[in-house]
Design an enzyme around this catalytic site. Structure first.
Site, PDB file in Angstrom:
ATOM      1  N   GLU A 194       3.102  -9.943   0.073  1.00 11.12           N
ATOM      2  CA  GLU A 194       2.121  -9.418   1.041  1.00 11.12           C
ATOM      3  C   GLU A 194       1.244 -10.520   1.636  1.00 11.12           C
ATOM      4  O   GLU A 194       0.013 -10.408   1.642  1.00 11.12           O
ATOM      5  CB  GLU A 194       1.263  -8.331   0.367  1.00 11.12           C
ATOM      6  CG  GLU A 194       2.102  -7.198  -0.207  1.00 11.12           C
ATOM      7  CD  GLU A 194       1.282  -6.143  -0.944  1.00 11.12           C
ATOM      8  OE1 GLU A 194       0.103  -6.372  -1.229  1.00 11.12           O
ATOM      9  OE2 GLU A 194       1.861  -5.076  -1.250  1.00 11.12           O
TER      10      GLU A 194
ATOM     11  N   GLU B 187      10.313  -1.347  -2.784  1.00  8.97           N
ATOM     12  CA  GLU B 187       9.287  -0.496  -3.419  1.00  8.97           C
ATOM     13  C   GLU B 187       9.280   0.893  -2.792  1.00  8.97           C
ATOM     14  O   GLU B 187       8.226   1.482  -2.535  1.00  8.97           O
ATOM     15  CB  GLU B 187       7.902  -1.152  -3.301  1.00  8.97           C
ATOM     16  CG  GLU B 187       7.858  -2.559  -3.882  1.00  8.97           C
ATOM     17  CD  GLU B 187       6.476  -3.178  -3.937  1.00  8.97           C
ATOM     18  OE1 GLU B 187       5.471  -2.472  -3.730  1.00  8.97           O
ATOM     19  OE2 GLU B 187       6.395  -4.393  -4.191  1.00  8.97           O
TER      20      GLU B 187
END
Ligand code: XIL
Length: 376
Positions: free
Chosen positions: A163, A280
């Protein structure tokens, strides 16, 4: 171990209802094949299939452990390899749980996705006070050497950075304003990849990122930033092998998922030699109707829409969901429903029984084009 859900008559009728929009023949087909494991269906197409896992889930539920083993040939530790799980005091590492996780996976022939080395989140409290421009690079590389070195040769891949993009940070390069960026400068990402390659030369090195799958202004900005940064790093010979698309999908975003611009983006990654992993996957249901059948159908449709588009791209090599059954999902805390009803973001329900989302994923895998099998 094969997953064999018990199907009694009441259960059978209930599940027929849950399959709502499908025709009668397709109901029968779906129920007859409910035992097919997602890892088997995936393997038939050269794909890996798995989920994240925390060891405590297996301690709390034998059924969950059985479900996990029946469905997965790849797994991500949900918590055990994050910096704050490994080290509560400066420089002191406790690998006990992470080692148990890896041993459990190796025993059961499940590949492990290391997660994650460099992230702005999940840092132990002691890191921030010690982090300066002088100490930053050595702290980051020291951590990578210690952790990637510890597991060297045992992991399938590493999420080296996590991220690292954020259009909300308003930088021309699209990078997220994090302590690592502030103290180490923009080259911290490539430094992290080079260090990980040196510590574990066999692991596939992945850049894991959120919101790339969303075809709105935010997602488009992330995609453009990633491609530009990738071009620079690949030209400089940075050892980056793959991209992780997190895909924490939202029930209210069906319209901006799985469109042509997303497929074109996957094509751009593939053209740059990247292997792509869905890392995810789950579907937030807080904006969806309370009625369970309607909600499950809507969640299943989002899984379908997203996976059909993703699997058209041969560079997509694996799918990892962020949990398997609704009894253990971070969405319960992260995006709870306002009406207080339990969330239903995963392919199996809280009793580890398959839901419409499971059938949607299974069907998408059956229809997926064959690709070259990933290395073991
Ligand atoms: C989440 C876990 O699921 C939670 O249990 C924990 O409290 C916070 O982190 N992006 C990631 C994952 O890369 O590591 C996060 O996992 C979810 C978002």
């Amino acid at each position: 171990m094969e997953y064999k859900p018990k199907i009694d008559r009441r259960d059978f009728i209930k599940r027929l209802g849950a399959l709502g929009a499908m025709g009668w023949t397709r109901h029968r087909t779906a129920l007859e094949t409910a035992t097919a494991s997602l890892k088997q269906l995936a393997a038939e197409k050269g794909l890996l299939f798995g989920s994240c896992l925390a060891l405590k889930y297996c301690v709390q539920s034998a059924a969950y452990q059985q479900l996990f083993l029946s469905q997965c040939d790849i797994a991500t530790p949900e918590l055990h390899m994050k910096w704050n799980s490994l080290s509560s005091q400066p420089g002191v590492y406790d690998f006990e749980n992470a080692d148990k996780f890896v041993a459990f996976c190796i025993t059961n022939r499940i590949k492990v996705r290391g997660h994650t080395l460099v992230w702005h989140d999940a840092l132990p409290a002691w890191v921030a006070p010690q982090l300066t421009a002088e100490t930053g690079p050595a702290m980051m590389t020291g951590h990578i050497r210690k952790v990637a070195g510890h597991f060297a040769g045992k992991l399938y891949s590493w999420d080296v950075v996590n991220e690292v993009l954020d259009p909300g940070s308003h930088r021309p390069d699209g990078l997220r304003d994090t302590p690592w960026l502030q103290k180490c400068g923009t080259s911290y990402i490539e430094l992290a990849f080079r260090e990980t390659a040196a510590a574990d030369p066999n692991a596939l090195l992945v850049w894991n990122e959120n919101y790339l799958e969303v075809s709105n202004g935010f997602g488009h900005a992330k995609r453009a930033a990633m491609l530009a940064l990738l071009d620079g790093m690949l030209a400089r010979g940075v050892p980056i092998h793959g991209i992780g698309i997190e895909a924490h999908l939202r029930g209210d975003q069906a319209a901006v998922l799985g469109d042509e611009s997303y497929e074109a983006f996957l094509g751009e990654l593939a053209r740059r030699g990247m292997k792509i992993f869905i890392t995810e996957l789950d579907v937030q249901d807080l904006t969806l109707p309370a009625d369970v059948e309607t909600r499950d159908r809507a969640v299943a449709d989002i899984y379908s829409r997203f996976l059909v588009a993703s699997l058209r791209q041969p560079a997509v090599k694996g799918i990892v969901t962020w949990g398997l059954a609704d009894c253990f999902t971070w969405i319960a805390g992260y995006r709870p429903r306002q009406d207080g009803l339990p969330v239903r973001p995963l392919p199996f329900d809280a009793n580890c029984q398959p839901k419409a989302a499971y059938f949607a994923i299974a069907q998408t895998l059956r229809a997926a084009p064959l690709r070259q099998q990933e290395r073991s």
